[in-house]
Design an enzyme around this catalytic site. Sequence first.
Site, short mmCIF file in Angstrom:
data_model
loop_
_atom_site.label_atom_id
_atom_site.label_comp_id
_atom_site.label_asym_id
_atom_site.label_seq_id
_atom_site.Cartn_x
_atom_site.Cartn_y
_atom_site.Cartn_z
N GLY A 37 8.35 -112.90 90.06
CA GLY A 37 8.35 -112.15 88.80
C GLY A 37 6.98 -111.63 88.42
O GLY A 37 6.84 -110.48 88.00
N ILE A 38 5.94 -112.45 88.56
CA ILE A 38 4.59 -112.00 88.21
C ILE A 38 4.14 -110.92 89.17
O ILE A 38 3.61 -109.87 88.76
CB ILE A 38 3.61 -113.18 88.21
CG1 ILE A 38 3.96 -114.18 87.12
CG2 ILE A 38 2.17 -112.67 88.03
CD1 ILE A 38 3.15 -115.45 87.15
N ASP A 48 -9.24 -115.98 87.42
CA ASP A 48 -8.86 -116.65 86.18
C ASP A 48 -8.65 -118.14 86.41
O ASP A 48 -8.46 -118.89 85.46
CB ASP A 48 -7.57 -116.01 85.61
CG ASP A 48 -7.19 -116.55 84.25
OD1 ASP A 48 -8.08 -116.61 83.37
OD2 ASP A 48 -6.01 -116.94 84.06
N THR A 50 -4.97 -115.11 89.90
CA THR A 50 -4.52 -115.60 88.60
C THR A 50 -3.45 -116.67 88.79
O THR A 50 -2.71 -117.00 87.85
CB THR A 50 -3.93 -114.46 87.75
OG1 THR A 50 -2.91 -113.78 88.50
CG2 THR A 50 -5.00 -113.46 87.35
N ALA A 51 -3.37 -117.24 90.00
CA ALA A 51 -2.32 -118.22 90.30
C ALA A 51 -2.86 -119.64 90.17
O ALA A 51 -2.75 -120.26 89.12
CB ALA A 51 -1.76 -117.95 91.70
N ARG A 52 -3.47 -120.14 91.23
CA ARG A 52 -4.08 -121.48 91.22
C ARG A 52 -5.37 -121.44 92.03
O ARG A 52 -5.43 -120.83 93.10
CB ARG A 52 -3.13 -122.52 91.82
CG ARG A 52 -2.00 -122.96 90.87
CD ARG A 52 -2.57 -123.73 89.69
NE ARG A 52 -1.54 -124.26 88.80
CZ ARG A 52 -1.07 -123.62 87.74
NH1 ARG A 52 -1.51 -122.41 87.44
NH2 ARG A 52 -0.16 -124.19 86.96
N HIS A 74 -8.96 -119.40 82.83
CA HIS A 74 -7.53 -119.72 82.92
C HIS A 74 -6.80 -119.36 81.63
O HIS A 74 -6.19 -120.20 80.96
CB HIS A 74 -7.31 -121.20 83.25
CG HIS A 74 -5.97 -121.46 83.89
ND1 HIS A 74 -5.74 -122.49 84.77
CD2 HIS A 74 -4.79 -120.80 83.79
CE1 HIS A 74 -4.48 -122.47 85.18
NE2 HIS A 74 -3.88 -121.45 84.58
N GLU A 92 -11.27 -126.64 88.14
CA GLU A 92 -11.39 -126.35 86.71
C GLU A 92 -11.09 -127.60 85.88
O GLU A 92 -10.29 -128.43 86.29
CB GLU A 92 -10.47 -125.19 86.32
CG GLU A 92 -9.01 -125.40 86.61
CD GLU A 92 -8.18 -124.15 86.33
OE1 GLU A 92 -7.27 -124.27 85.49
OE2 GLU A 92 -8.42 -123.09 86.94
#
Length: 342
Positions: free
Chosen positions: A173-174, A277, A251-253, A300, A282
Amino acid sequence: MGSITDKAILKIGKLTYTEKNWEALGSLGDLKVFPGDKEVSDPKQLFQENLQSGAYDHVVALYRSNDSTSLTGPFDAELIRSLPSSLKYICHNGAGYDNIDITACTSRGIEVSSTPVAVNNATADMTIWLMIGALRSIHVPYAAVREGKWRGPHFMPGTDPEDKVLGMIGMGGIGQAVAHRARAFGMKIQYYNRSRLSPELEKDAKYVGLDELIGSSDVVSLHCSLTAETTGLIGKTELGQMKKGAVLINTARGKLIDEGALIEALKDGTLRAAGLDVFENEPELRSDLVDLPNVVLTPHIGTGTTDTQAKMELLVLDNIKSALESGKLITQVREQLSKPKL
């Protein structure tokens, strides 16, 4: 509200936008909250004490989030074993759920849900923001103008997204939402997935193998889940295969990328830039990453909008309601439904 002693629902952490929806679940079971209204010096210890004392013995479903990991620790195999035998549903607030041991949950008969769909647009917007920022070499002039230095001493013209090839690793979806936005910039889309999309979802995107995508994309954007198989998916070898001057977006992991190898690729010019991100460890960030002028960093915040946060909270509560009323989760994690896909 009367007590429903044979069934309880546990909320770990806070709700910001849907407290009334949470209270409405009181018709389905006793509502319990951890850690409660008082400040707790050691929440992880208190959570274990509550489990051992039987405070949650009637809990059938619980609400948790990525943020609540700081209160309980990750839902790893050890913690899953200590959860009450009554627990049937873990409803997680987050599209990613790598801090939950799904295998351990499944072996105990615990079903897990996450919040896909609700996060798609906000995360896709952040992906495009990072991509444009990286392509336009925005970091140096953005920082310089705030310091009264206009464009700064090392301003470098950027490059346009038009006619660039955007390679998507993971086209759920993303990924599809990112592709939709990227088409407006005149980008050419190609993607890698463990299975090909239907023609209706694929549209004009080209389905390619992973090696071909890495080697032929001007921008590589990561949109896959973090698993044992995808940890370190982009390392020194993959970075060396990328086009000279390519851009990498994540922007995932964070653990999808070998951060040390990425830093070297940014330093030696293998990559033009990166937009990140998420990070390997983190919230700690490596100083040699932060100091690079060709990386755009955000902490994030891909889903950090009031609209999306409200949608995510509501979806978790809807999952709890559906589970208790019908025995079915709305958005059960795919590992418990079928073979995992990127």
